[in-house]
Design an enzyme around this catalytic site. Structure first.
Site, mmCIF file in Angstrom:
data_model
loop_
_atom_site.group_PDB
_atom_site.id
_atom_site.type_symbol
_atom_site.label_atom_id
_atom_site.label_comp_id
_atom_site.label_asym_id
_atom_site.label_seq_id
_atom_site.Cartn_x
_atom_site.Cartn_y
_atom_site.Cartn_z
ATOM 1 N N ASP A 1 35.788 -24.540 56.111
ATOM 2 C CA ASP A 1 34.447 -25.126 56.219
ATOM 3 C C ASP A 1 33.399 -24.374 55.412
ATOM 4 O O ASP A 1 32.623 -24.979 54.677
ATOM 5 C CB ASP A 1 33.993 -25.172 57.685
ATOM 6 C CG ASP A 1 34.794 -26.193 58.482
ATOM 7 O OD1 ASP A 1 35.369 -27.107 57.863
ATOM 8 O OD2 ASP A 1 34.830 -26.070 59.717
ATOM 9 N N ARG B 1 26.875 -13.208 67.057
ATOM 10 C CA ARG B 1 25.935 -14.069 66.312
ATOM 11 C C ARG B 1 24.601 -13.399 66.000
ATOM 12 O O ARG B 1 24.124 -13.499 64.869
ATOM 13 C CB ARG B 1 25.702 -15.394 67.059
ATOM 14 C CG ARG B 1 26.968 -16.211 67.333
ATOM 15 C CD ARG B 1 27.923 -16.265 66.188
ATOM 16 N NE ARG B 1 29.109 -17.056 66.473
ATOM 17 C CZ ARG B 1 30.196 -17.064 65.713
ATOM 18 N NH1 ARG B 1 30.250 -16.317 64.618
ATOM 19 N NH2 ARG B 1 31.232 -17.800 66.035
ATOM 20 N N ASP C 1 26.970 -21.715 69.129
ATOM 21 C CA ASP C 1 26.789 -20.773 68.021
ATOM 22 C C ASP C 1 25.668 -21.198 67.074
ATOM 23 O O ASP C 1 24.931 -20.356 66.568
ATOM 24 C CB ASP C 1 28.111 -20.573 67.285
ATOM 25 C CG ASP C 1 29.109 -19.767 68.114
ATOM 26 O OD1 ASP C 1 28.659 -18.908 68.895
ATOM 27 O OD2 ASP C 1 30.328 -19.995 67.989
ATOM 28 N N SER D 1 40.264 -24.222 67.369
ATOM 29 C CA SER D 1 39.077 -23.590 66.806
ATOM 30 C C SER D 1 39.018 -22.188 67.394
ATOM 31 O O SER D 1 38.959 -22.017 68.608
ATOM 32 C CB SER D 1 37.831 -24.387 67.190
ATOM 33 O OG SER D 1 36.690 -23.601 66.934
#
Ligand code: ARG
Length: 399
Positions: free
Chosen positions: A14, A95, A124, A175
């Site tokens: 991605d 994050r 996220d 994922s």
């Protein structure tokens, strides 16, 4: 000069396609930033080269592992942070750190925006953008997967068409996000919460049902921070890595939950976080020994609030900062040693000692040498139960 955008780059499909996709859609030059938070796997230099091969004007690698352990994992440990009592905030902790570096690099290179590869359905995206908003309010956040409709199918077509050097791991249906604090696995057959996790999902932990001889380790804490294992001093990062290995071997820290995302969705999550779960068990035991009852009880409420804030992407908020000050202050006497037995998926505290201990043998003992004056309890209970007695009388007389 073209505007620039700094993309949080993982090296996966991605974000690799995201480089060209962003450039095509916005006309901006893309700077790729790969942050090492102990996710392991590929060499960071290979990831850097791939970003350039995919069209980034610049690719930067930051080794943030020590910073992550010291400034993000240790505060989380002091807070015994478990979202909804189970999840040690693995992704939620990385994050804000990645965002901090995104904002820093964007400012250093004069970029006007940052980008990340999150979808529009998860936590996220919120964490990246809320952190950037708090640190660099002049920057815009772009999410190619969400805002520029970069679906997985389109990404594969784009990668093939442009001959991008990406290993097509379409075979992996999950994922996955990982760092040194743990690993999160979602989607695939796990989307049905009735389906039990399979052994194949796990990477940091071995099957806890296999018979193995137990391991025993002693963790030394100073003011809430682990500083040594079996008497040998280590950095916070090294302690987490060592414990991942030894607790992981015994299958400690496997977590299977249905969790409430900030965006309103319930999702089925499988985590493995051996070091985090072992350290929290040890730290909680040391607090039981060294904190006064009221302080410990009040802190548990603060811990839950802290975990909620961090889960919800508010790492850089005023409330979180103030709670940190409180939590740090509680750790003044949280020093000592905890012995842990690791076996069969569990980390069990089997010994605890501290020079700051509030445990008083002479008060606690039922043997001779008892210094507790039991006669005082009688009057104490009279007064303690007085309000109950008075209201019970009212109850009786008003009927
Ligand atoms: N549900 C967890 C969280 O919100 C894990 C997210 C993992 N991310 C991922 N891309 N698989 O913190």
């Amino acid at each position: 000069m073209a505007e620039r955008v700094v993309l949080a780059y993982s090296g996966g499909l991605d974000t690799s396609v995201g480089i060209g996709w962003l450039k095509d859609a916005t006309g901006k030059e893309v700077v790729a930033l790969a942050v090492d938070v102990g996710q392991g796997g590929e060499d960071m230099d290979d990831i850097r080269q791939r970003a350039l091969d995919c069209g980034a004007v610049e690719a930067i690698v930051v080794d943030a592992r020590d910073e992550f352990a010291s400034d993000y994992l240790m505060p989380s440990l002091k807070a015994n942070a478990l979202y909804q009592k189970r999840y040690p905030l693995v992704s939620a902790l990385s994050r804000p750190l990645i965002s901090k570096h995104l904002a820093r690099v964007a400012r250093e290179l004069g970029a006007d925006s940052v980008a990340h590869g999150c979808t529009g359905k998860g936590n996220d995206q919120v964490r990246f953008e809320a952190a950037v908003a708090a640190l660099a309010p002049e920057l815009t956040s772009i999410a190619p997967v969400r805002d520029l409709a970069l679906t997985r199918d389109k990404a594969i077509v784009y990668a093939n068409k442009h001959n991008l050097p990406i290993r097509q791991s379409a075979a992996n249906p999950y994922s996955i996000d990982k760092n040194v604090w743990g690993r999160a696995v979602e989607t695939g057959f796990l989307e049905d919460p009735w389906n039990a996790p399979i052994e194949d999902l796990y990477e940091y932990t071995q099957d806890p049902n296999v018979n193995r001889e137990a391991d025993e380790i002693v963790i030394t804490f100073e003011r809430g921070i682990p500083v040594a294992l079996d008497g040998v001093a280590y950095s916070p990062l090294a302690i987490v890595e060592e414990l991942n290995a030894v607790a992981g071997k015994h299958g400690v820290g496997r977590i299977d939950v249905v969790e409430d995302r900030l965006v309103g969705i319930k999702s089925r999550e499988v985590y493995e976080a051996p070091a985090a779960i072992a350290l929290i068990a040890a730290h909680e035991a040391l607090e039981a020994l060294t904190l006064e009852r009221d302080l410990g009880r009040y802190k548990r409420g603060v811990e839950a609030e802290w975990a909620n804030l961090v889960y919800d992407g508010l790492w850089f908020s005023s409330l979180k900062r103030s709670l940190d000050v409180f939590i740090d202050d509680t750790q003044r006497y949280v020093s000592g040693e905890i012995r842990l037995l690791l076996q069969g998926g569990r980390a069990v505290v089997t010994g605890q000692k501290s020079a700051e201990s509030l445990y008083d043998f002479d008060l606690a003992t039922y043997d001779t040498g008892d210094t507790f004056d039991q006669s005082l309890s009688k009057g104490f209970i009279e007064i303690w139960s007085l309000p109950s007695k008075i209201s019970a009388r009212r109850e009786a007389s008003s009927n």
